[in-house]
Write an enzyme that holds these catalytic residues in place. Structure first.
Site, mmCIF file in Angstrom:
data_model
loop_
_atom_site.group_PDB
_atom_site.id
_atom_site.type_symbol
_atom_site.label_atom_id
_atom_site.label_comp_id
_atom_site.label_asym_id
_atom_site.label_seq_id
_atom_site.Cartn_x
_atom_site.Cartn_y
_atom_site.Cartn_z
ATOM 1 N N SER A 51 -19.074 1.241 20.117
ATOM 2 C CA SER A 51 -20.073 1.825 21.003
ATOM 3 C C SER A 51 -19.470 2.483 22.235
ATOM 4 O O SER A 51 -20.079 3.390 22.817
ATOM 5 C CB SER A 51 -21.078 0.754 21.438
ATOM 6 O OG SER A 51 -20.410 -0.375 21.966
ATOM 7 N N HIS B 137 -22.347 -0.840 29.165
ATOM 8 C CA HIS B 137 -21.699 0.221 28.399
ATOM 9 C C HIS B 137 -21.484 1.445 29.284
ATOM 10 O O HIS B 137 -22.179 1.600 30.292
ATOM 11 C CB HIS B 137 -22.542 0.607 27.168
ATOM 12 C CG HIS B 137 -22.312 -0.284 25.993
ATOM 13 N ND1 HIS B 137 -22.758 -1.579 25.947
ATOM 14 C CD2 HIS B 137 -21.657 -0.068 24.812
ATOM 15 C CE1 HIS B 137 -22.409 -2.133 24.793
ATOM 16 N NE2 HIS B 137 -21.730 -1.233 24.093
#
Length: 282
Positions: free
Chosen positions: A36, A262
């Site tokens: 990711s 993230h």
């Protein structure tokens, strides 16, 4: 004179035939692998050509690199990937990532290893949960888990990284292969509870877990002749506790990325910049 011309022609022909891949005409053939952090999961705009489960963005660092260099990009990055997904399909209908790599591939990049054994993400989630129980005080996560996260990285993640990096190099023996480390998630000193719900005493503990992961990536790269793109120093001061426009990684609360902890678009752009700075063929 005829003999000289014939000799010159033979030499020229030989040089053309044996020219290395780096001198080939046309755009660089670039394959992006990874998890990711490579896919920029949650960052807009989404890549509508990707499998929906992969949560891939067209603002991820491979797309940024390709736009800046004119490289011909094949992007198979996928959120949630671990090293096992290089060799087997991550989801039904999603091919193993290594299938995208061929002998004529010239550049490969990746960020991988953080999902192996669930260690990195579990350390963040479990430390966050533990921090909530003490309202950010003490070191409940370190007290409960000790060296277990780092032990797993050293004994399980590291050999898995070596195995897949060797597999990538075997499939693309002439390519420059690069693996990026993970950018800083927490600051060097105090955290930012509750935006990052990690107890104050667990901030250095979690930074130690991340440092162990990045060191495993660095050592695996060195062991396999792969380029290591170190983000540890350059990302200091850009952790999830910093304000918008400074941070490269989004916090758990009040962040701009629904996929918490993230990179945001700025982080992906900076990861691309660091990769291009380090790599020879970009």
């Amino acid at each position: 004179m005829r003999r000289l011309a014939a000799c010159l022609l033979a030499v020229f022909t030989t040089l053309v035939v044996v020219a290395p891949p780096s001198q080939a005409t046309g755009p660089v053939r670039y394959v992006a692998l990874g998890d990711s952090y490579s896919a920029a999961s949650g960052v807009l705009p989404p890549d509508l050509t990707a499998p929906p489960q992969c949560l891939r963005s067209t603002a991820n660092y491979p797309h940024v690199i390709a736009a800046a260099t004119g490289a011909q990009l094949t992007d198979v990055t996928c959120g949630g990937a671990d090293t096992g997904d290089y060799l087997a399909g991550q989801y039904p209908g999603v091919a193993p990532q290594l299938d995208a790599v061929t002998r004529d591939t010239q550049v490969v990049t990746m960020t991988i290893g953080g999902n192996d054994s669930g260690v990195f993400i579990n350390s963040i989630l479990r430390c966050g949960a533990a921090g909530l129980t003490t309202l950010g005080k003490g070191s409940p996560c370190r007290d409960q888990y000790g060296s277990s996260f780092q032990d797993t990285i050293r004994t399980t993640t590291y050999p898995s990284l070596v195995r897949v990096l060797k597999a990538v190099r075997a499939k693309a023996p002439h390519a420059e292969v690069a693996i990026l480390g993970y950018p800083s998630i927490l600051p060097a000193t105090r955290g930012c509870f509750p935006l990052m719900p990690v107890a104050e005493g667990d901030v250095p503990y979690l930074r130690g877990v991340q440092a162990t992961l990045n060191d495993a990536i660095r050592r695996a790269a060195r062991a396999t002749g792969v380029t290591f793109v170190d983000l540890s120093r350059v990302s200091e001061g850009h952790d999830a506790c910093q304000p918008i426009g400074v941070r490269w990684v989004e916090p758990v609360l009040v962040g701009t990325n629904p996929v918490i902890v993230h990179p945001n678009a700025l982080g992906e752009a900076q990861m691309a910049a660091q990769a291009m700075k380090v790599m020879r063929r970009l």
